[in-house]
Design an enzyme around this catalytic site. Structure first.
Site, PDB file in Angstrom:
ATOM      1  N   GLU A 263       0.841  -1.208   0.000  1.00 46.79           N
ATOM      2  CA  GLU A 263       0.000   0.000   0.000  1.00 46.79           C
ATOM      3  C   GLU A 263       0.872   1.253   0.000  1.00 46.79           C
ATOM      4  O   GLU A 263       0.543   2.261  -0.627  1.00 46.79           O
ATOM      5  CB  GLU A 263      -0.938   0.025   1.212  1.00 46.79           C
ATOM      6  N   TRP A 266       1.577   1.801  -3.427  1.00 46.02           N
ATOM      7  CA  TRP A 266       0.514   2.513  -4.169  1.00 46.02           C
ATOM      8  C   TRP A 266       0.672   4.021  -4.013  1.00 46.02           C
ATOM      9  O   TRP A 266       0.385   4.802  -4.909  1.00 46.02           O
ATOM     10  CB  TRP A 266      -0.879   2.111  -3.660  1.00 46.02           C
ATOM     11  N   TRP A 294     -21.821  11.630 -19.501  1.00 44.43           N
ATOM     12  CA  TRP A 294     -22.142  11.746 -18.084  1.00 44.43           C
ATOM     13  C   TRP A 294     -23.455  12.493 -17.956  1.00 44.43           C
ATOM     14  O   TRP A 294     -23.799  13.295 -18.833  1.00 44.43           O
ATOM     15  CB  TRP A 294     -21.045  12.518 -17.336  1.00 44.43           C
ATOM     16  N   ASN A 334     -10.746   2.617   3.079  1.00 46.83           N
ATOM     17  CA  ASN A 334     -10.450   2.419   1.656  1.00 46.83           C
ATOM     18  C   ASN A 334     -11.524   1.621   0.916  1.00 46.83           C
ATOM     19  O   ASN A 334     -11.927   1.982  -0.190  1.00 46.83           O
ATOM     20  CB  ASN A 334      -9.092   1.732   1.490  1.00 46.83           C
ATOM     21  N   TRP A 352     -16.574  11.349 -12.780  1.00 47.13           N
ATOM     22  CA  TRP A 352     -15.710  11.075 -11.626  1.00 47.13           C
ATOM     23  C   TRP A 352     -15.003  12.325 -11.126  1.00 47.13           C
ATOM     24  O   TRP A 352     -14.640  12.438  -9.962  1.00 47.13           O
ATOM     25  CB  TRP A 352     -14.687   9.980 -11.962  1.00 47.13           C
ATOM     26  N   TRP A 375      -9.384   7.664  -8.281  1.00 51.74           N
ATOM     27  CA  TRP A 375     -10.656   7.951  -8.979  1.00 51.74           C
ATOM     28  C   TRP A 375     -10.618   7.419 -10.405  1.00 51.74           C
ATOM     29  O   TRP A 375     -11.580   6.818 -10.890  1.00 51.74           O
ATOM     30  CB  TRP A 375     -10.981   9.450  -8.956  1.00 51.74           C
TER      31      TRP A 375
END
Ligand code: FAD
Length: 457
Positions: A263, A266, A294, A334, A352, A375
């Site tokens: 993590e 990440w 959208w 998360n 988004w 995202w």
């Protein structure tokens, strides 16, 4: 010689390479510049401002203990820093590398005027350091992490400087309280004050508290009802603790600590992505998405639904719990971040970037790299696999990851429902003050897939 330590998201003394380098050279003047102009429309959000205030208070106290002082100035960094150098007769500026595009540009503009030394230390490895065989930066996480892991563990952390030499005369400092970083009317930060202790000492406490849990990370990290993750993200974001320190502290914990370390990978990965694609948080990476239809914000229904999402009133308990947790403490588990993001993008078919912006304003760990990459990952518009057609079912996610107690905490009007009912309250048990679902899962799913097919032509 006098040097300036220019502080940004590196608000610590231990393992802080700019302080280390400046302390070796002579007199040190630590400066934080509140700059709302340089970041353009990426100026700090409300929750970040609250955190920053508290973190600066803590750093100022730590500096005082070292016989030093935190100087506060407001304005454009590329004006303020060179000006201050002149005022002090400082020969050099030390700072820690930052990779947000506006910071990189500001660093260049400052370097045109004064000597600036930027040091690495906010990431396990600086973006761009880990490359493929042909020397290119990685785009995809898995090979990136594999290569980064080979360079781990990071080197031992360096201690805080034993003292910091003060100048004969301190330059003027503005007053933190006058910066209005804290909310006043209304003061929405009550639960944040209870939850968090911004600053280096608070970061170390979190790390120590988590250290015992690191080996069970895998089994707990997906269940929002237990505190199974470290909650270090705001501390890491603000640089109150170095990732090397976190890594080294937990690396020998055994069990599933490897998953936790990935993590941290990440986190590095997000910086690598924005270093390569500076507008990543503002623009879909994949081709074709500019044509995606959208839902339109000119419609009041769409605006109302977006509002219901923000306020945690969608009628989906797991989504509402997450959005209310976000509003209360500026942080969301998360697993639940993925669920609420997917819900906005796919169930409500809202761009988004609207969600990214809301998170930017409300998260205490709001981070240009991590927020943007996550995202785009949920949306399926990013550099990695196209996830759009994998539509998360919020109700089964809620059951699967045992979110009952989490829902009870954040959606108190549902607290009396049984474990069996709470994820999807049946009509006859739904309290009057809890909204009905704003859209049915099946219909939402079909609408999303249809919009996706239309884009693909
Ligand atoms: P732990 O599970 O204890 O992990 C340790 C550390 O690793 C974290 O503190 C964090 O620094 C890093 N990390 C963990 N997961 C990720 C991840 N998926 N991406 C990048 N870094 C990670 N994280 C942010 O720090 N800032 C953000 O703005 C942000 N926005 C997000 C938006 C969405 C839509 C999603 C799905 C995730 C986002 N994340 C963001 C990632 C992740 O949710 C948080 O880092 C994590 O929940 C923080 O909790 P923790 O400190 O207990 O994490």
């Amino acid at each position: 010689a006098t040097s300036i330590v220019w502080l940004r998201r590196d608000l610590r003394l231990t393992d802080q390479p700019a302080f280390r380098a400046a302390a070796r050279e002579g007199t040190v003047v630590p400066v934080f510049v509140l700059d709302d102009e340089t970041p353009g429309d990426r100026k700090l959000g409300g929750a970040s401002r609250w955190w920053l205030h508290r973190s600066l208070e803590s750093l100022a106290a730590d500096l005082e203990e070292k016989g030093s002082k935190l100087i506060l100035r407001q304005g454009r960094v590329d004006h303020v820093i060179p000006q201050l150098c002149e005022e002090l007769g400082a020969t050099r500026v030390h700072g820690v590398h930052h990779y947000e595009p506006w910071w990189k540009e500001a660093e260049d503009r400052i370097a045109d005027q004064v000597e600036i030394c930027l040091h690495d230390g906010n990431y396990l490895e600086p973006p761009g350091a880990v490359t493929t065989g042909s020397g290119d930066p990685y785009k995809i996480f898995t090979p990136f992490w594999k290569a980064l892991k080979e360079r781990m563990p990071p080197s031992e952390i360096s201690p805080r400087p034993s003292s910091l030499d003060a100048p004969d005369n301190w330059p003027e400092s503005e007053k933190l309280d006058e910066w209005d970083l804290l909310p006043t009317n209304p003061n929405w930060a009550g639960a944040m004050e209870e939850e968090w202790e911004p600053g280096e000492a608070g970061a170390v406490k979190r790390l120590e508290a988590f250290q015992d849990d690191a080996s069970h990370y895998e089994g707990q990290r997906n269940c929002p009802s237990v505190e199974g993750t470290s909650k270090l993200s705001p501390h890491l974001h603000w640089g109150e603790i170095s990732p090397a320190r976190v890594y080294n502290r937990v690396k020998d914990s055994g069990g599933s600590v490897g998953t936790f370390l990935s993590e941290l990978g990440w986190r590095d990965y997000g910086q690598n992505v924005i270093d390569q694609f500076p507008d990543y948080a503002d623009k879909p990476y994949r081709d074709g998405w500019d044509k995606f239809e959208w839902r339109d914000f000119r419609s009041s229904t769409v605006r109302d639904e977006f509002d219901a999402w923000k306020k945690g009133k969608t009628g989906y308990p797991i989504v509402d719990a997450g959005m209310r947790q976000l509003w209360a403490i500026g942080w969301v588990h998360n697993r639940v971040r993925m669920i609420v993001a997917s819900f906005l993008i796919k169930h409500l078919l809202i761009d988004w970037r609207e969600g990214e912006q809301w998170f930017w304003d409300t998260l205490v760990d709001a981070d240009y790299g991590s927020n943007g990459t996550n995202w785009q990952w949920v949306a399926g518009t990013g550099v990695d696999s196209n996830m759009f057609v994998r539509i998360m079912a919020p109700l089964s996610q809620s059951e699967k990851f045992d979110a009952a107690d989490y829902i009870r905490q954040w959606v108190p009007e549902l607290a009396d429902l049984s474990d069996a009912d709470i994820h999807d309250p049946p009509a006859d048990k739904r309290p009057d003050d809890y909204p009905e679902k704003i859209i049915e899962h099946k219909a939402a799913r079909e609408r999303a897939l249809e919009a996706y097919r239309a884009m693909k032509g």
